[in-house]
Scaffold this motif. Structure first.
Motif, PDB file in Angstrom:
ATOM      1  N   LEU A  53     -13.764  34.017  17.527  1.00 37.05           N
ATOM      2  CA  LEU A  53     -13.699  33.496  16.143  1.00 37.05           C
ATOM      3  C   LEU A  53     -14.895  32.723  15.597  1.00 37.05           C
ATOM      4  N   GLN A  54     -15.255  31.749  16.643  1.00 37.69           N
ATOM      5  CA  GLN A  54     -16.137  30.906  16.244  1.00 37.69           C
ATOM      6  C   GLN A  54     -17.066  30.811  17.536  1.00 37.69           C
ATOM      7  N   GLN A  55     -18.397  30.874  16.996  1.00 37.82           N
ATOM      8  CA  GLN A  55     -19.418  30.666  18.114  1.00 37.82           C
ATOM      9  C   GLN A  55     -20.873  29.789  17.444  1.00 37.82           C
ATOM     10  N   PRO A  56     -21.705  29.225  18.171  1.00 37.13           N
ATOM     11  CA  PRO A  56     -22.942  28.684  17.672  1.00 37.13           C
ATOM     12  C   PRO A  56     -23.801  29.690  17.301  1.00 37.13           C
ATOM     13  N   ASN A  57     -24.553  29.432  16.177  1.00 35.17           N
ATOM     14  CA  ASN A  57     -25.618  30.498  15.666  1.00 35.17           C
ATOM     15  C   ASN A  57     -26.755  30.136  16.346  1.00 35.17           C
ATOM     16  N   HIS A  58     -26.881  30.775  17.663  1.00 33.32           N
ATOM     17  CA  HIS A  58     -28.182  30.608  18.480  1.00 33.32           C
ATOM     18  C   HIS A  58     -28.345  31.983  19.006  1.00 33.32           C
ATOM     19  N   PRO A  59     -29.736  32.405  19.157  1.00 27.68           N
ATOM     20  CA  PRO A  59     -29.846  33.808  19.838  1.00 27.68           C
ATOM     21  C   PRO A  59     -29.320  33.838  21.127  1.00 27.68           C
ATOM     22  N   GLN A  60     -29.304  32.645  21.829  1.00 30.87           N
ATOM     23  CA  GLN A  60     -28.935  32.577  23.202  1.00 30.87           C
ATOM     24  C   GLN A  60     -27.438  32.823  23.321  1.00 30.87           C
ATOM     25  N   THR A  61     -26.708  32.395  22.392  1.00 33.78           N
ATOM     26  CA  THR A  61     -25.319  32.518  22.345  1.00 33.78           C
ATOM     27  C   THR A  61     -25.106  34.035  21.993  1.00 33.78           C
ATOM     28  N   THR A  62     -25.947  34.558  21.042  1.00 39.69           N
ATOM     29  CA  THR A  62     -25.486  36.003  20.528  1.00 39.69           C
ATOM     30  C   THR A  62     -25.722  37.064  21.629  1.00 39.69           C
ATOM     31  N   ALA A  63     -26.901  36.548  22.674  1.00 39.93           N
ATOM     32  CA  ALA A  63     -27.050  37.591  23.927  1.00 39.93           C
ATOM     33  C   ALA A  63     -26.131  37.318  24.851  1.00 39.93           C
ATOM     34  N   ALA A  64     -25.496  36.067  24.869  1.00 37.06           N
ATOM     35  CA  ALA A  64     -24.544  35.617  26.021  1.00 37.06           C
ATOM     36  C   ALA A  64     -23.421  36.102  25.767  1.00 37.06           C
ATOM     37  N   VAL A  65     -22.711  36.181  24.640  1.00 41.82           N
ATOM     38  CA  VAL A  65     -21.222  36.600  24.189  1.00 41.82           C
ATOM     39  C   VAL A  65     -20.869  37.942  24.829  1.00 41.82           C
ATOM     40  N   PRO A  66     -21.702  39.092  24.548  1.00 45.74           N
ATOM     41  CA  PRO A  66     -21.290  40.323  25.071  1.00 45.74           C
ATOM     42  C   PRO A  66     -20.971  40.362  26.894  1.00 45.74           C
ATOM     43  N   LYS A  67     -21.848  39.603  27.445  1.00 45.46           N
ATOM     44  CA  LYS A  67     -21.929  39.465  28.983  1.00 45.46           C
ATOM     45  C   LYS A  67     -20.527  38.579  29.276  1.00 45.46           C
ATOM     46  N   LEU A  68     -20.306  37.688  28.518  1.00 46.12           N
ATOM     47  CA  LEU A  68     -18.892  36.698  28.736  1.00 46.12           C
ATOM     48  C   LEU A  68     -17.683  37.508  28.549  1.00 46.12           C
TER      49      LEU A  68
END
Length: 239
Positions: free
Chosen positions: A84-99
């Motif tokens: 629902l909410q996440q930081p707007n960072h490339p690392q986060t974008t790449a990490a979320v699917p893995k999490l």
């Protein structure tokens, strides 16, 4: 006249890519969702998600930005996780699917930290655990078919999640009589004089307001914010 026809055709062909272009629309925060099984519907929010129990985790404030998850359960099984909410960072974008993939496999918040996204991972796991706890509390509170009405309306005690603050961990336990908050107990709190003085005021305001919509105690802002976050999560878990 014959030469004019190819020119017109080429002009129309040149416009086709322009007509088909659709500008992207959205805010700075992306939303990611994954399910354990593919849905028959083309929409990720179709009947598959609506047939389960949807629980929102707490909003966790991190150095990179707020993190909040929404979890869909079928009984005790986690079938989908949505950010629902996440930081707007490339690392986060790449990490979320893995999490999310690890969560669906582990069926818990006991998952590995994604390298390069430690802060987001910790916020994700905290929000996820709060959602899991809320689902478990709701399941435990659901009366069985043989339960009497008096049993269903009996007192309930709900533990809010432990909220990490700069001063220390804050966690509350809330006792309910029906829909009424009858008592609040501090399970964890910072070992500071300001906190010791603030807690009775926070509890008194909670019992009067019957909600987490209370004033921050002067001199104990950090503790007050952690208290209200844990309290709200307990109220939400109670349903």
């Amino acid at each position: 006249m014959k030469r004019a026809i190819p020119v017109v055709v080429l002009s129309i062909a040149g416009l086709v890519p322009i007509w088909r272009y659709e500008p992207s629309i959205g805010g700075s925060t992306s939303t990611t969702e994954a399910a354990s099984t593919p849905s028959d519907s083309s929409s990720s929010s179709g009947s598959g998600a609506s047939s389960g129990t949807v629980v929102k985790g707490t909003t966790v404030t991190t150095e990179k930005g707020p993190v909040q998850v929404q979890v869909t359960f079928q009984g005790d099984e986690i079938t989908a996780v949505k950010m629902l909410q996440q930081p707007n960072h490339p690392q986060t974008t790449a990490a979320v699917p893995k999490l999310i993939a690890e969560t669906l496999e582990a069926q818990s918040a006991d998952i590995d930290t994604v390298s390069g996204a430690t802060i987001t991972t910790e916020g994700y796991k905290e929000s996820l655990q709060a959602a899991i706890d809320a689902n478990a509390e709701a399941a435990a509170a659901s009366p069985s078919p043989s339960a009497s009405p008096s049993t269903a309306s009996a007192a309930r005690t709900v533990d809010g999640p432990a909220v990490n603050t700069e001063k220390g961990t804050v966690q509350v336990q809330v006792a309910f009589e029906g829909d009424e908050i009858s008592a609040v107990k501090m399970l964890q709190q910072p070992n500071h004089p300001q906190t010791t003085a603030a807690v009775p005021k926070l509890i008194a305001e909670t019992l009067e307001a019957q909600s987490a919509d209370i004033d921050t105690v002067s001199g104990a802002t950090i503790t007050s914010d952690g208290y209200k976050e844990s309290l709200q999560a307990a109220i939400d878990a109670k349903g």
